[in-house]
Each structure stands twice: as C-alpha cells, then as structure tokens.
Design an enzyme around this catalytic site. Structure first.
Site, PDB file in Angstrom:
ATOM      1  N   LYS B  81       1.064  -1.259   0.149  1.00  0.00           N
ATOM      2  CA  LYS B  81      -0.275  -0.234  -0.036  1.00  0.00           C
ATOM      3  C   LYS B  81       1.032   1.438   0.319  1.00  0.00           C
ATOM      4  O   LYS B  81       2.186   1.505   0.652  1.00  0.00           O
ATOM      5  CB  LYS B  81      -1.026   0.480   1.223  1.00  0.00           C
ATOM      6  N   SER B 156      -9.385   0.722   3.375  1.00  0.00           N
ATOM      7  CA  SER B 156      -8.905   2.099   2.352  1.00  0.00           C
ATOM      8  C   SER B 156      -7.816   0.954   1.698  1.00  0.00           C
ATOM      9  O   SER B 156      -7.139   1.396   0.552  1.00  0.00           O
ATOM     10  CB  SER B 156      -8.262   2.336   3.179  1.00  0.00           C
ATOM     11  N   SER B 180     -10.031  -1.636   7.160  1.00  0.00           N
ATOM     12  CA  SER B 180      -9.409  -1.411   6.429  1.00  0.00           C
ATOM     13  C   SER B 180      -8.435  -2.198   6.068  1.00  0.00           C
ATOM     14  O   SER B 180      -7.979  -2.650   4.295  1.00  0.00           O
ATOM     15  CB  SER B 180      -8.481   0.201   6.249  1.00  0.00           C
TER      16      SER B 180
END
Lengths: 126, 472
Positions: B81, B156, B180
């Site tokens: 990420k 997310s 997330s």
C-alpha cells in the site's frame, strides 16, 4: 467554574494541535495543559448539564447544538477553513446524526471509566 | 504456467524457491505479466517498478543459488500500500498533496520485509490518506473489484485486496483504522489480519488516526498471514504505541481441530441488520464448526451500543488533527469525500473526544469479560455485499442505508479495542465473496489464526476465484 465549562467546548482538534505544540515555547505548553484540563473537567460535570438541559451550560458543553444554531460554516471559517457551499447542508445533516449518536452516550454509565490515555514521562516506555 | 505460478501462496512457493524448482526471476516475471494483463482494468497499482523488481529477483536468485536462502519470504514478489515508506522512494498516500513526497527512511515493516528477501514490484492504490473504504481514488482512479469490475474492492487498502485476489501480488500489507484491512479482504475474497494494537510497528506509516491505526498482512491463505505476522511482529522503540510482548511461531502452531472450542456470538450487535445472503453464509460456517465439535455460546457486550459514537469521534478528530494545516491552506487538493470528513472532525468537541476514550475503556473491559467465557467471537466482516462503484448507499435486504455508517459497523470495535481480528472468505453469493470476522483476546493472534485455519479447511469457497479470463 462556569468559565471552565465554557472553555469545555474547545474542539478536540485544538487539543490535538496543542499536543503537537508541546515542544514549542511556554505558550504552547500552557495551552496544552489548559485544554486537557477543561475537556476532562467538562466530561466530569456533564451530569449537571443533563440535570438542567435548558441552561446555557448544557448548550455550550455540547458542540452540536451550538454548531447547528450558529451555522457550521461560520465555525469552520473562524478556524480558517473554507467550506464549499455544497458541504454546508451535508455538514448540518452529519452533525445532526452525530447529535443522535451523542444521545446514545449515557454519561452516568461512563463516570467510572478512566479515559485511559497514558503519557509516558521521559518519552520512553520502561 | 505463468498464471499457475502467480496464483500460488507463499506457503506453496517458498519450498520451491528454496529447492530451486522455481526461480525468483521466473516468479517475478509471472507476477509482472499479470500486472500487464489485468491492471489496466483493475487499477490496483499507483506505481509499478518492473526494473527494480527484476533486479531484486536476480539478486535473490543469486543468493539462493549460492546457498544463502533467507527463509520463507526470500524471492517472494510483493507490492505494498502506498502509505508505507521506502527510503528514497515516493509515497503518495493516495493523495495529490503528497504527490512529490520522497520518504527518507524505511518503515519498520518495509525494513523487515527487505531483510527477509522480499522482491518489491510496486505501490498500491488506496483510498486517499486511507480516510474511506471505497478506494474510489479521485487522483489515481477508482480501483475495481476483480470479482466484478463494476463493484468496489473495499478500502482503504483496496489496491492490496485487489492485487492479491487478481494474482498481481503474492501477498500484501494493508493498514486498518476502522476496518481497512478486513473490509477489502472481505470484498476481494482473501485473508486480512489486523493484529493487536502495538503488535506490528507503525513506524514509517503515514497516520490516519494514531490510536486506531494498525498494519497487517493481506494474503491468499491463513498460513501466509501467520507467517507474515511472525516476520513483522515485535517491539519497536521507534513506535510509541508498540508493545513489548513476545510473538509466537504462528504458522507452525496451526491446526484444524476445533473440538471444545467456544465461539461467542453477539447477536444483538453483530448479526443485526445484515444482508440475508451474508448472514446465511456466516451461519453456514458456524454450523460446520459446530459439527466439528466447537460450541456456540451467545454473549452480550452492552457497550457496543456506543461503539459507533466512539469510532466516529476518535477517527474524525485524530484525522482532522493530522490534516488540519492542509485543510486550511490547500483544501481544494483533497478529494471531496475526504475534505468533507476532515471538516466533520473539526466540529467535534473535547468532551466528545474524552467520552469516546471512556467508551473505549468500557469496551476493553466488556470484551475482556466476554473472552473469559469464549475463545473467539465470530461475526460477518461486512453487513452487505460489495456495492457498485460510486454508490453512497448500500442495499441491505431492500433497505438503502448509508455506506459510511454501515461499512465499519462490525470492524470498528476491533480498532477501538485494539483486539486482533481477521477476515476470511466463507462463501460466494451472486458472484461476490463474503467475509467472516474472527476476533480474539489481546495478543492472542494464535487463537484467531487457529479458527481461521479450521474454516479454511472447510473449503467454503469451493475453489471459486475471480474470473480473470473476463479481465484484461
């Protein structure tokens, strides 16, 4: 004491920003201590507000009512934040939802619970 | 052959890499080939680093050939990420504001993966600043769900979920502040583990909300999640919230025996207002566990009624503190949804924040009491199936409800309490995967992994995977 309650409406963002200022000169440190004290004090005295819901104290210890009454965008603008017109109605609705959630919080049930944030003197855990 | 290779887990690949049956270069090429084929449709990547990855794979190959095998992660291609810092490399946090930002140090998790010999091939799409759960990113484009390109992958860490599900990364890491890791894991049909708060260092991860943020693995199998936890867990003095508790040999301790295990069910909170298809899949998993000898025990956690308030207040205020300066000075650079949430955070009071922390204390004690009676708690990860990209509401049994309100309803308590929680796929309905959440006592990730492993062995997914032929 009333002054403390009035100060209790300080935004939590102020609290967080003040925490960031802790390493700055004296002014920042004093601000941090003041904000922490008044926020926690207002929690402890919240019952008084509930006992007299029409009092000014009640109105000012809870941001939601104030925000709705005075216009959310004005409050944000005072903090230097420009609010797009499209957000104003959405923010009012959101803060109404927050107000409903606040009503799920029964302060009398919380009174025995420490907020449990720990500050480590010296900055290092033992 | 390339497709088959890229579809394997760390647990399957590691012995082959160690025994030189598979070369790290061949494996990295297989992964990059999938990125080429699928990512123009899925948009899981913010940046692909082909040359860097191949160079790193060649180095891994050389080391393994010369007898210096570093362990299970050596030569494994991973993309992470884009909120985790790599020294001298960009980290956008999915934002316009940080577009040119170059990190000057490695995140602790990145350092650990580098030491383990992981090959990095890119940085993954995410919800802007991790402040949202759709990964419909206004600056880098919407990430799409590999199971159905018209649906969100969750967020997310949506890029991480989509990349692992579409075999564009063998495994990945996500960050989790309200769900997330677990939300995209559930939406994309993979494993997502949020460990106990303090177990994995957050040093070098851009914050969303300091007291709620976690880092954790997103993987194809429970074994892989256990393995990554072993590598990434441990005390880090650079992270003030890191806690010095011993880690375990999580992967070595996995077994599928659930006889005598007590599974807690909090029906009044975790099974209220749930899509019937989701409920049916989770109930089926529970029945199967019961048949294997587990006992289902109802529990009550009264303070969950106040969890939504505590989560909303804590996350919005801490996030607004992080971004206050930019909200004042360059608000137009935020996406509309994130800007709105940051404005909301500015309106919370100090009293709200303190009460939210009191509620968290109450939740801690209530959950601890529940875990005196049960080994783990099971619930759906999400109350709905992945909605279409762009929708602000979700359909739950014919009722249109706010996505934002519903999406962290079941995952948020894990962040408020910091307790370990894992999402594992437990079925597919209408072409979309369904996640089941397992929560455990603090610092007892082994219990959560144990139950997850038993569920994995039930093969509830019946081998169903995203149809990659329809993509690319």
């Amino acid at each position: 004491m009333k002054t403390n309650f009035i100060a209790g409406i300080c935004y939590v963002n102020e609290l967080n920003l003040a925490c960031q200022e802790v390493l700055l000169p004296e002014r920042g440190f004093i601000r941090l201590e003041m904000i922490l004290k008044i926020s926690e004090l207002s929690v402890n005295y919240d019952k008084l507000s509930i006992d007299s819901p029409d009092s000014h104290m009640f109105k000012i210890t809870r941001m939601g009512g104030l925000a709705m009454a005075d216009g959310i965008h004005k409050i944000l603008e005072e903090r230097g934040i420009q609010v797009p017109e499209a957000h104003q109605q959405m923010l009012a609705q959101q803060m109404q939802a927050v107000q409903q959630l606040r009503e799920t919080v029964d302060n009398s049930q919380l009174k025995d619970f420490d907020m449990a944030l720990t500050h480590v003197p010296g900055g290092e855990r033992p | 052959m390339n497709e088959e290779l890229a579809a394997q887990s760390i647990g399957e690949l590691a012995p082959k890499l160690r025994d030189k049956q598979v070369s790290p270069v061949e494996l990295t090429e297989a992964i990059l080939s999938n990125v080429d084929a699928y990512d123009s449709d899925i948009n899981a990547f913010i940046r692909v680093q082909k040359e860097q990855a191949l160079e790193s794979a060649r180095q891994a190959e050389q080391e393994i050939q010369s007898g210096n095998y570093r362990g299970f992660l050596h030569g494994i291609p991973m993309a992470l990420k884009d909120i985790l810092y790599f020294k001298d490399e960009p980290a956008t946090m999915g934002s316009k504001i940080h577009e040119g930002f170059i990190a000057d140090f490695d995140a602790t998790v990145v350092s650990k993966l580098k030491l383990s010999g992981v090959t990095f091939h890119g940085k993954l799409n995410m919800h802007e600043y991790a402040w949202g759960a759709t990964t419909t990113n206004p600056h880098y484009g919407a990430c799409k769900n590999p199971w159905d390109l018209s649906k969100i992958p969750g967020g997310s860490s949506g890029g991480s979920g989509a990349a692992v599900a579409a075999n564009m990364s063998i495994a990945s890491l996500g960050t989790d502040t309200g769900g997330s890791i677990r939300i995209p894991a559930s939406s994309c049909g993979i494993i997502g583990l949020k460990p106990t708060h303090g177990r994995i260092s957050k040093y070098g991860c851009f914050p969303l909300s300091w007291t709620l943020d976690h880092i954790g693995p997103m993987t194809k199998t429970v074994f892989d999640a256990a393995l990554l936890l072993e590598v990434l867990g441990g005390y880090d003095p650079k992270d003030p919230t890191s806690i010095d508790r011993p880690t375990q040999n999580y992967s070595g301790g996995l077994n599928e025996d659930v006889k005598g295990l007590v599974i807690g069910i909090e029906e009044s909170y975790f099974f209220k207002n749930v899509d019937n298809r989701v409920n049916e899949a989770v109930q089926n998993a529970l029945q199967q566990l019961e048949k294997l000898g587990a006992r289902i025990e109802p529990v009550r956690i009264p303070s969950l009624a106040q969890a939504e308030f505590a989560e909303l207040v804590t996350i919005t205020t801490e996030a607004s503190a992080v971004h206050h300066d930019n909200l004042v000075k360059q608000p137009e650079k935020f996406g509309e949804d994130v800007r709105f949430l940051l404005e909301v955070g500015e309106l919370m009071s100090g009293v709200d924040y303190v009460q939210a922390q009191q509620i968290r204390r109450k939740l801690d004690l209530d959950f601890a009491a529940a875990f005196e009676k049960v080994d783990v708690l099971i619930s759906p990860t999400l109350p709905f199936l992945s909605p279409p990209i762009g929708d602000s509401t979700v359909d739950i049994n014919g009722q249109a409800l706010s996505f934002l309100d519903e999406v962290i309803r079941f995952t948020g308590p894990g962040n408020l309490t910091g307790l370990p929680a894992l999402s594992i796929p437990c079925g597919v309905r209408d072409g979309l995967p369904i996640g089941l959440q397992i929560m455990g006592p603090a610092f007892q990730e082994e219990k959560v992994l144990h139950v997850a492993y038993a569920i994995e062995k039930l093969e509830l997914m019946k081998g169903q995977k995203p149809s990659m032929k329809a993509i690319g």
